[in-house]
Design a protein around this motif. Structure first.
Motif, PDB file in Angstrom:
ATOM      1  N   LYS A 155       1.772   4.674  -0.049  1.00  0.00           N
ATOM      2  CA  LYS A 155       0.673   5.092  -0.911  1.00  0.00           C
ATOM      3  C   LYS A 155      -0.274   6.053  -0.202  1.00  0.00           C
ATOM      4  CE  LYS A 155       0.946   0.943  -3.753  1.00  0.00           C
ATOM      5  NZ  LYS A 155       0.295  -0.299  -4.221  1.00  0.00           N
ATOM      6  N   HIS A 156      -0.245   6.058   1.147  1.00  0.00           N
ATOM      7  CA  HIS A 156      -1.062   6.999   1.921  1.00  0.00           C
ATOM      8  C   HIS A 156      -0.326   8.327   2.151  1.00  0.00           C
ATOM      9  CE1 HIS A 156       1.693   5.477   4.752  1.00  0.00           C
ATOM     10  NE2 HIS A 156       0.915   4.714   5.476  1.00  0.00           N
ATOM     11  N   THR A 157       0.857   8.477   1.568  1.00  0.00           N
ATOM     12  CA  THR A 157       1.711   9.675   1.606  1.00  0.00           C
ATOM     13  C   THR A 157       2.458   9.835   2.920  1.00  0.00           C
ATOM     14  OG1 THR A 157       0.158  11.377   2.427  1.00  0.00           O
ATOM     15  CG2 THR A 157       0.083  10.860   0.053  1.00  0.00           C
ATOM     16  N   ASP A 188      10.909   1.977  -2.137  1.00  0.00           N
ATOM     17  CA  ASP A 188       9.472   1.847  -1.874  1.00  0.00           C
ATOM     18  C   ASP A 188       9.125   0.363  -1.824  1.00  0.00           C
ATOM     19  OD1 ASP A 188       6.637   1.629  -2.161  1.00  0.00           O
ATOM     20  OD2 ASP A 188       6.575   3.628  -3.032  1.00  0.00           O
ATOM     21  N   CYS A 229       5.958  -0.814  -0.920  1.00  0.00           N
ATOM     22  CA  CYS A 229       4.500  -0.991  -0.866  1.00  0.00           C
ATOM     23  C   CYS A 229       4.025  -2.107  -1.806  1.00  0.00           C
ATOM     24  CB  CYS A 229       3.795   0.311  -1.226  1.00  0.00           C
ATOM     25  SG  CYS A 229       3.881   1.584   0.053  1.00  0.00           S
ATOM     26  N   ARG A 262      -2.702  -2.271  -1.260  1.00  0.00           N
ATOM     27  CA  ARG A 262      -3.493  -1.042  -1.255  1.00  0.00           C
ATOM     28  C   ARG A 262      -4.389  -0.980  -0.018  1.00  0.00           C
ATOM     29  NH1 ARG A 262      -6.081   0.759  -5.477  1.00  0.00           N
ATOM     30  NH2 ARG A 262      -7.925   1.349  -4.283  1.00  0.00           N
ATOM     31  N   LEU A 270      -5.279   2.528   1.132  1.00  0.00           N
ATOM     32  CA  LEU A 270      -6.205   3.228   0.240  1.00  0.00           C
ATOM     33  C   LEU A 270      -7.639   2.749   0.452  1.00  0.00           C
ATOM     34  CD1 LEU A 270      -4.110   3.060  -3.073  1.00  0.00           C
ATOM     35  CD2 LEU A 270      -3.980   4.771  -1.250  1.00  0.00           C
ATOM     36  N   SER A 304      -5.760   8.417  -5.734  1.00  0.00           N
ATOM     37  CA  SER A 304      -5.053   7.259  -6.266  1.00  0.00           C
ATOM     38  C   SER A 304      -3.885   7.018  -5.333  1.00  0.00           C
ATOM     39  CB  SER A 304      -4.567   7.521  -7.699  1.00  0.00           C
ATOM     40  OG  SER A 304      -3.643   8.603  -7.718  1.00  0.00           O
ATOM     41  N   ALA A 305      -3.100   6.009  -5.604  1.00  0.00           N
ATOM     42  CA  ALA A 305      -1.924   5.768  -4.778  1.00  0.00           C
ATOM     43  C   ALA A 305      -1.024   7.005  -4.777  1.00  0.00           C
ATOM     44  CB  ALA A 305      -1.158   4.558  -5.301  1.00  0.00           C
ATOM     45  N   TYR A 306      -0.591   7.411  -3.585  1.00  0.00           N
ATOM     46  CA  TYR A 306       0.318   8.539  -3.386  1.00  0.00           C
ATOM     47  C   TYR A 306      -0.340   9.892  -3.630  1.00  0.00           C
ATOM     48  CZ  TYR A 306       3.477   4.563  -4.060  1.00  0.00           C
ATOM     49  OH  TYR A 306       4.075   3.327  -3.983  1.00  0.00           O
TER      50      TYR A 306
END
Length: 370
Positions: A154-156, A186, A188, A192, A195, A205-207
């Motif tokens: 989610k943090h890319t 994935d 995750c 979160r 995030l 947002s996520a991703y």
């Protein structure tokens, strides 16, 4: 050589070159990553990284870099730290440098091993090859995700079930047809943590990251003054930020790197901010020889240190801050003015009054006129 022979040699040569992980994927298959990148740039979330827009067309797909590429051998090198990087944030008088930058420049380490692997593969098979680390316009994280090396969290950034957050990535493209690995799933879930920990709320947002709010971008890529809204949130982070990486629960499977080039130099583990603030250009270059920190230059580095000094609440910070009020660099002077304002409002007011009432070069007085 058969398909199995070619694939086996690619894997074996990656291991022989010293890589901790190796996976293979198609380089010529369709993917969505290019469209995501285009939307990212069109929304302006690349901030001041103009080179990303300039090279966008070449980044959209691996074959845009090399139309004959058929396979991508994606390799990883573990740089896991021996401690929790978040612990360093508790010591406000000390500088926090991102884990990846505390010793040798990883680009040099990976490129040398990639070239070794590529030369051997070409020599044995006759197949053309090209190698890439992340300075080239190639989207290595989506390739790593599709190869099964990990997934983009989610943090890319890439997350690995085996290595957690701590993998440097490299890619060897080749015209050879190789057997691909299955993509990673994935994992995750509903987590979160990455995030929520971000000091500057850089995740839309996520991703989805807004680079202009990211401390890594601000301390490394951004060339001007740090925007005021982010200065306090920077804390004592002076080069990069590991927060979103460090909190990932998958790090429970990570291990300390065995690569000596990535073991932190003692002087870079938690250096005193007051000492770093006194580095002139020659001293800065000598101190950060062979380090990725060197590429941002002394002025941007001292800018970051001054923001951290302003956040430190340390009375010992006043002396180096006062010394830098007359630095040759306007970027440094402006940061020193802000640091003085944060550390001692009375000293700031007295200094401001003296400077505005005296005869000063307008360029030198500009930082006090706001």
């Amino acid at each position: 050589m058969t398909l199995a022979d070619l694939t086996g040699r690619a894997r074996a040569l990656a291991r022989e070159a010293g890589f901790d992980a190796v996976r293979i994927t198609r380089a010529d298959a369709p993917w969505e990553a290019g469209n995501r990148l285009r939307r990212f740039v069109e929304a302006g979330h690349h901030a001041g990284m103009g080179w990303m827009e300039e090279t966008l067309d070449r980044r959209l797909h691996p074959t845009a870099m090399w139309e004959d590429a058929r396979s991508a051998v994606v390799v990883g090198l573990n740089y896991g730290p021996d401690h929790d990087p978040l612990e360093s944030l508790k010591h406000a008088d000390r500088a926090v440098i991102s884990v990846y930058a505390r010793n040798k420049d990883y680009h040099d380490v990976l490129k040398k091993r990639l070239k070794q692997m590529a030369r051997a593969f070409h020599g044995e098979t006759g197949k053309a090859v090209k190698v890439f680390v992340d300075t080239a316009p190639l989207m290595e994280k989506p390739l790593a995700h599709r190869s099964g090396l990990g997934w983009q969290g989610k943090h890319t950034n890439l997350v690995s079930r085996e290595w957690g957050s701590w993998l440097f990535l490299g890619v060897m493209l080749t015209e050879a047809e190789l057997t691909p690995d299955a993509p990673e799933t994935d994992h995750c879930g509903s987590c979160r943590a990455c995030l929520d920990v971000c000091p500057t709320a850089a995740f839309l947002s996520a991703y989805r990251l807004d680079a202009g709010r990211c401390i890594s971008y601000l301390t490394i890529e951004h060339k001007g003054p740090i925007p005021e809204e982010f200065r306090a949130a920077m804390g004592n982070r002076i080069y990069g930020c590991d927060d979103c990486l460090a909190v990932c629960p998958w790090n429970k499977f990570a291990s300390q790197t065995s690569e000596s080039a990535f073991h932190a130099r003692a002087e870079l583990e938690a250096p005193l901010l007051t000492e770093l603030a006194r580095l002139d250009d020659p001293a800065f270059r000598a101190f950060f020889t062979a380090s990725p920190v060197k590429r941002i230059g002394r002025d941007r580095f001292v800018r970051n240190v001054l923001i951290a000094l302003g956040n430190s609440g340390d009375s010992l910070a006043l002396a180096p801050v006062l010394d830098l009020l007359d630095d040759a660099s306007a970027l440094v002077r402006g940061s020193a003015v802000w640091a003085l304002w944060r550390l001692d409002r009375e000293a700031f007011a007295a200094e401001r009054g003296a400077r505005l009432s005296g005869e000063r070069d307008p360029d030198v007085r500009a930082e006090w006129l706001r």
